[in-house]
Design a protein around this motif. Sequence first.
Motif, short mmCIF file in Angstrom:
data_model
loop_
_atom_site.label_atom_id
_atom_site.label_comp_id
_atom_site.label_asym_id
_atom_site.label_seq_id
_atom_site.Cartn_x
_atom_site.Cartn_y
_atom_site.Cartn_z
N LEU A 53 -0.83 -8.44 -12.25
CA LEU A 53 -0.75 -7.60 -11.05
C LEU A 53 -2.00 -6.74 -10.99
O LEU A 53 -2.48 -6.28 -12.03
CB LEU A 53 0.49 -6.71 -11.13
CG LEU A 53 0.87 -5.95 -9.86
CD1 LEU A 53 1.70 -6.86 -8.96
CD2 LEU A 53 1.66 -4.69 -10.19
N GLN A 54 -2.54 -6.55 -9.79
CA GLN A 54 -3.72 -5.72 -9.66
C GLN A 54 -3.43 -4.51 -8.79
O GLN A 54 -2.89 -4.65 -7.69
CB GLN A 54 -4.87 -6.51 -9.05
CG GLN A 54 -6.15 -5.71 -8.97
CD GLN A 54 -7.34 -6.60 -8.73
OE1 GLN A 54 -7.71 -7.39 -9.59
NE2 GLN A 54 -7.91 -6.50 -7.56
N VAL A 55 -3.79 -3.34 -9.29
CA VAL A 55 -3.58 -2.09 -8.58
C VAL A 55 -4.94 -1.50 -8.25
O VAL A 55 -5.68 -1.08 -9.15
CB VAL A 55 -2.74 -1.10 -9.41
CG1 VAL A 55 -2.55 0.20 -8.66
CG2 VAL A 55 -1.39 -1.72 -9.77
N VAL B 117 -1.55 -2.51 -3.99
CA VAL B 117 -1.05 -3.38 -5.06
C VAL B 117 -1.20 -4.83 -4.62
O VAL B 117 -0.61 -5.26 -3.63
CB VAL B 117 0.43 -3.07 -5.38
CG1 VAL B 117 0.94 -4.00 -6.49
CG2 VAL B 117 0.59 -1.61 -5.80
N SER B 118 -2.02 -5.57 -5.33
CA SER B 118 -2.29 -6.98 -5.03
C SER B 118 -1.43 -7.85 -5.94
O SER B 118 -1.52 -7.77 -7.17
CB SER B 118 -3.77 -7.29 -5.24
OG SER B 118 -4.05 -8.65 -4.99
N TYR C 100 -12.07 -7.33 -4.48
CA TYR C 100 -11.30 -7.56 -5.70
C TYR C 100 -9.98 -8.25 -5.40
O TYR C 100 -9.52 -9.12 -6.15
CB TYR C 100 -11.05 -6.24 -6.43
CG TYR C 100 -12.29 -5.55 -6.94
CD1 TYR C 100 -13.47 -6.26 -7.19
CD2 TYR C 100 -12.31 -4.18 -7.19
CE1 TYR C 100 -14.60 -5.63 -7.65
CE2 TYR C 100 -13.44 -3.54 -7.66
CZ TYR C 100 -14.59 -4.27 -7.88
OH TYR C 100 -15.71 -3.64 -8.36
N GLU C 101 -9.32 -7.86 -4.30
CA GLU C 101 -8.06 -8.50 -3.94
C GLU C 101 -8.27 -9.98 -3.67
O GLU C 101 -7.48 -10.82 -4.09
CB GLU C 101 -7.46 -7.81 -2.72
CG GLU C 101 -6.90 -6.42 -3.01
CD GLU C 101 -6.46 -5.69 -1.75
OE1 GLU C 101 -6.59 -6.29 -0.66
OE2 GLU C 101 -6.00 -4.55 -1.86
N TYR D 225 0.82 -1.20 0.00
CA TYR D 225 0.00 0.00 0.00
C TYR D 225 0.86 1.26 0.00
O TYR D 225 1.88 1.31 0.68
CB TYR D 225 -0.90 0.02 1.24
CG TYR D 225 -1.74 1.27 1.36
CD1 TYR D 225 -1.28 2.38 2.07
CD2 TYR D 225 -2.98 1.33 0.76
CE1 TYR D 225 -2.05 3.53 2.18
CE2 TYR D 225 -3.75 2.48 0.87
CZ TYR D 225 -3.29 3.56 1.58
OH TYR D 225 -4.05 4.70 1.67
N PHE D 226 0.45 2.26 -0.75
CA PHE D 226 1.07 3.57 -0.68
C PHE D 226 0.05 4.62 -1.10
O PHE D 226 -1.03 4.29 -1.60
CB PHE D 226 2.34 3.66 -1.55
CG PHE D 226 2.11 3.43 -3.02
CD1 PHE D 226 1.81 4.47 -3.87
CD2 PHE D 226 2.23 2.14 -3.57
CE1 PHE D 226 1.61 4.27 -5.23
CE2 PHE D 226 2.03 1.93 -4.92
CZ PHE D 226 1.72 2.99 -5.75
N GLU D 227 0.36 5.87 -0.86
CA GLU D 227 -0.51 6.97 -1.28
C GLU D 227 0.23 7.87 -2.25
O GLU D 227 1.47 7.95 -2.21
CB GLU D 227 -0.98 7.76 -0.06
CG GLU D 227 -1.89 6.97 0.85
CD GLU D 227 -2.41 7.77 2.02
OE1 GLU D 227 -2.14 9.00 2.07
OE2 GLU D 227 -3.07 7.18 2.90
#
Length: 303
Positions: free
Chosen positions: A89-91, A41-42, A69-70, A25-27
């Motif tokens: 990759l899933q964002v 980010v999964s 979704y994750e 995780y980030f912002e």
Amino acid sequence: MVRPELTDRVPGGFGSRIAQLETEYFEVESPTIGGRLGISVSLPSGYDPDWPAIPVVYALDAQWQGGLYEKMHRGLTGPEGMRAVAPFLQVNIGYVDEQIDALALRNRDLVPPGEPMPDFMRDYIGETFASEELAHQFAVLMENPHADRFLDFLEGELHPHIREHYAVGDEGAGVFGFSYGGLFALYASMHARTLTRFGAASPGILVPDSTVFDAYREFAARAGDSGVREQTVLLTLGTGEVFGPLPMYHQLAVENIRFFSLVRSRPVPGYSLTAQIVQGEDHETGCVDAYRLFARTCYPRTA
């Protein structure tokens, strides 16, 4: 999406990452859209940073559906999946601004420029928001939407950052959105420079003069006989939207069928639009089934 507290926030650009099992995780403070977003980010099952580049999917509205979704992403790409998909990759992209309601911020980012406000929206605003301030924010952003800026953020800011830090490339990059997120996916399918796979779940086409109709006609005219690069678009609707009790969703279903018919009547070589009905689900419950259909349609495992 669970939002941990960051210990190292920065006033602009991308904040530090925090690892959480198979999720990071980030912002980010985006100068393009003028706001701050939370990014989760999964990682696909068995992810290895030394892999050859895999596709990336940008999933919208993580403030509500990110955790769902994750979970689906890990299951679909995992070893137990009976109908597994290829690794991607899933964002997950969500809102962290505590001063503006996420419903209002979605108007800013997911609705195409110039999209007319439905007549019923004024009543919806009054019924939804407890304060006049939040209702005013919703209306102002609804009247001045900028899906164009959000698309620029995805392709010009976020995607290069993800590509730099993870084993992903441009090939097969996609976006999945529901409701106004689905409307954004349709908009992006006609304007994107990098994205090529689009999950448009119950797109929020709510007026007969929606901008997506002229946008597609202009898109088809630009493409001409030579067509466009290969693009896969999945449009889904729930049976509850078509046959349920709410006229608002009947209108949504009708306008989506009109858009599907327009694409069929003026096909663009390379632009592949398919549609599926999510059985037994409505606008509030159909997003997970729509997500699974998108993943299996756009990222099938071939071996």
